[in-house]
Design an enzyme around this catalytic site. Structure first.
Site, PDB file in Angstrom:
ATOM      1  N   GLU A  53       0.845  -1.190   0.000  1.00  0.00           N
ATOM      2  CA  GLU A  53       0.000   0.000   0.000  1.00  0.00           C
ATOM      3  C   GLU A  53       0.882   1.242   0.000  1.00  0.00           C
ATOM      4  O   GLU A  53       1.766   1.385   0.857  1.00  0.00           O
ATOM      5  CB  GLU A  53      -0.891   0.046   1.249  1.00  0.00           C
ATOM      6  CG  GLU A  53      -2.016  -0.957   1.264  1.00  0.00           C
ATOM      7  CD  GLU A  53      -2.958  -0.729   2.437  1.00  0.00           C
ATOM      8  OE1 GLU A  53      -4.126  -1.092   2.321  1.00  0.00           O
ATOM      9  OE2 GLU A  53      -2.521  -0.181   3.482  1.00  0.00           O
ATOM     10  N   CYS A  54       0.671   2.138  -0.948  1.00  0.00           N
ATOM     11  CA  CYS A  54       1.356   3.424  -1.023  1.00  0.00           C
ATOM     12  C   CYS A  54       2.872   3.245  -0.937  1.00  0.00           C
ATOM     13  O   CYS A  54       3.490   2.768  -1.881  1.00  0.00           O
ATOM     14  CB  CYS A  54       0.824   4.373   0.054  1.00  0.00           C
ATOM     15  SG  CYS A  54       1.188   6.120  -0.276  1.00  0.00           S
ATOM     16  N   GLY A  55       3.504   3.565   0.192  1.00  0.00           N
ATOM     17  CA  GLY A  55       4.938   3.376   0.303  1.00  0.00           C
ATOM     18  C   GLY A  55       5.350   1.934   0.075  1.00  0.00           C
ATOM     19  O   GLY A  55       6.399   1.660  -0.525  1.00  0.00           O
ATOM     20  N   TYR A  58       3.795  -0.134  -1.881  1.00  0.00           N
ATOM     21  CA  TYR A  58       3.665  -0.294  -3.332  1.00  0.00           C
ATOM     22  C   TYR A  58       4.921   0.210  -4.025  1.00  0.00           C
ATOM     23  O   TYR A  58       5.454  -0.429  -4.948  1.00  0.00           O
ATOM     24  CB  TYR A  58       2.424   0.466  -3.782  1.00  0.00           C
ATOM     25  CG  TYR A  58       2.093   0.452  -5.255  1.00  0.00           C
ATOM     26  CD1 TYR A  58       2.412  -0.618  -6.087  1.00  0.00           C
ATOM     27  CD2 TYR A  58       1.407   1.527  -5.821  1.00  0.00           C
ATOM     28  CE1 TYR A  58       2.082  -0.611  -7.439  1.00  0.00           C
ATOM     29  CE2 TYR A  58       1.057   1.535  -7.165  1.00  0.00           C
ATOM     30  CZ  TYR A  58       1.406   0.467  -7.965  1.00  0.00           C
ATOM     31  OH  TYR A  58       1.068   0.466  -9.305  1.00  0.00           O
ATOM     32  N   THR A  84      -1.305  -0.890  -4.408  1.00  0.00           N
ATOM     33  CA  THR A  84      -2.208   0.250  -4.595  1.00  0.00           C
ATOM     34  C   THR A  84      -1.586   1.479  -3.946  1.00  0.00           C
ATOM     35  O   THR A  84      -0.801   1.373  -3.005  1.00  0.00           O
ATOM     36  CB  THR A  84      -3.582   0.004  -3.934  1.00  0.00           C
ATOM     37  OG1 THR A  84      -3.401  -0.114  -2.507  1.00  0.00           O
ATOM     38  CG2 THR A  84      -4.241  -1.254  -4.467  1.00  0.00           C
TER      39      THR A  84
END
Length: 436
Positions: A327-329, A331, A427
């Site tokens: 997720e985010c970082g 990802y 994501t």
């Protein structure tokens, strides 16, 4: 029976978090059990709440969660004496389009729970106008009740007197006034406050805030203004499917943005969570059946992540046979490379083709509704996931198959689709809840 209160303000940066922590610790010092919540998607503040109260705090969010989920989460305050919900942004600030049970505004939670609002007002650069702002907030929405006001950063006794008189004339209670006090300022960086777990002196800072607020605010009057509250049994719980039976969770200063309610929901569904630290060059638990890399600050540690061969090789070996999601970082770390703020390019794990850069920062902020085009751990293709995105990275390349069609809160399609390749998925948004 608990006393419930929402702490909000006309805008961000006024002092909601500091006042929430100070009140929670001051009442705890008096022997009361205090439970905190965070209204909205901020994933940093709950850790500060836990430091102040000794109890886990979770997010409640009217855009992403239905009433049953919110009732289930708030039910943890059953055994508390005082329950505080800290708001986000201004009291009525949310998105333009309604979500599951509201727009994400703090006012939604106040009205839903029937708790009055304690306003933090910073009257810097004004005097009587502060009373007009408070009166406007009081009268804007019929279902939201105002308990009173705490003034923050008053410039002088004369300034305080002018504002107090105007508020009294407007029929608004003033519970206290705080002069400027640098010793209780919480340090910040680009994604908000420096996290509680990174501040060795956080306990002393909260103690000083509690002392200072107790000296200037009528704690008994604030407590009397709270609503007597007994939570109603929730019709349903989180209804969350964990991503696996045994989850290897990256957890350190670079991978720290995890919603506490999600971890609790995974455990409640029978999952086991095994943590590991990429910064300590640890690989995911070989006995786990899924690996989850949350967001955080990989851009501050990109060189170390790139150099940690045991972590990188262990994660890649894990992904040969089992799902890995970021997720985010997280990802970004699953991607090919990350360029830091100084323009230095660091190789990441290469499980996905994503390449990102912080050399040219651009803020991405807002709620996200994703319709999965393919499965990801815990969710089947076609699932609709609600989450929140907040980062400053720029996509240089996102060549893999999109994981989802992602919309913002207005319904507009956005470019941050997430990616999938083999057993790796990622994501940019942090998952909050699945649409039922």
């Amino acid at each position: 029976m608990a006393a419930g209160l929402v702490i909000s303000a006309p805008a961000s940066g006024v002092g909601k978090t500091t006042l929430t922590l100070a009140l929670a610790r001051a009442w705890r010092n008096r022997g009361l059990n205090v439970q905190c919540f965070k209204s909205g998607p901020d994933y940093i503040d709950p850790a500060f709440h836990a430091a102040a109260t000794g109890r886990v705090s979770v997010n409640v969010d009217s855009w992403a969660m239905d009433r049953g989920t919110i009732a289930h989460l708030v039910g943890r305050g059953t055994d508390a004496d005082v329950v505080l919900a800290e708001g986000s942004m201004g009291l009525f600030d949310g998105v333009a389009a309604r979500g599951v049970s509201g727009t994400g505004a703090t006012a939604d939670i106040a009205e839903m729970l029937g708790w009055p609002v304690l306003l933090v007002i910073d009257p810097s650069g004004q005097a009587q106008t502060a009373a007009a702002i408070a009166a406007g907030l009081r009268d804007y929405r019929a279902g939201v009740q105002l308990a009173g006001v705490v003034l923050n950063r008053v410039a002088s006794p004369r300034h305080e007197d002018l504002v107090r008189r105007a508020l009294n004339d407007a029929g608004i209670a003033v519970f206290g006034a705080l002069p400027r006090h640098a010793e209780i300022s919480l340090p910040k960086r680009h994604l908000g406050l420096v996290q509680a777990e990174e501040q060795a002196e956080i306990g002393k800072l909260i103690d000083e805030a509690a002392r200072f607020v107790a000296e200037h605010v009528d704690l008994d009057a604030v407590l009397r203004s709270a609503a007597s509250w007994s939570p109603q049994p929730a019709a349903n719980g989180m209804n969350v499917t964990p991503p696996g039976q045994r989850i290897a969770l990256a957890r350190d200063a670079a991978f720290s943005f995890v919603y506490p309610h999600m971890l609790e929901a995974w455990r409640a569904a029978g999952a086991e969570i095994s943590t590991f630290s990429p910064l300590a060059d640890e690989a995911p638990d070989a006995s786990a059946d899924v690996c989850w890399l949350p967001g955080g600050y990989p851009e501050l540690h990109a060189g170390k992540i790139a150099a940690n061969a045991r972590f990188r090789s262990g994660l890649c070996a894990f992904a040969d046979t089992r799902p890995v999601h970021g997720e985010c970082g997280g990802y970004m770390v699953l991607g090919t490379a990350l360029t830091d703020a100084d323009g230095i390019r660091h190789e990441m794990t290469g499980l996905l083709g994503l390449e990102t850069s912080f050399a040219k920062r651009r803020m991405h902020l807002g709620y996200r509704l994703a319709s999965l085009a393919a499965p990801m751990p815990g969710h089947q293709a076609g699932a609709r996931l609600r989450g929140h995105e907040f980062h400053y990275s720029t996509i240089l390349a996102q060549p893999d198959t999109p994981l989802a069609v992602v919309h913002d809160a207005t319904g507009a399609v956005i470019a941050e689709t997430g990616s999938r390749r083999g057993l790796a998925t990622g994501t940019f948004f942090h998952l909050i809840a699945e649409d039922r």
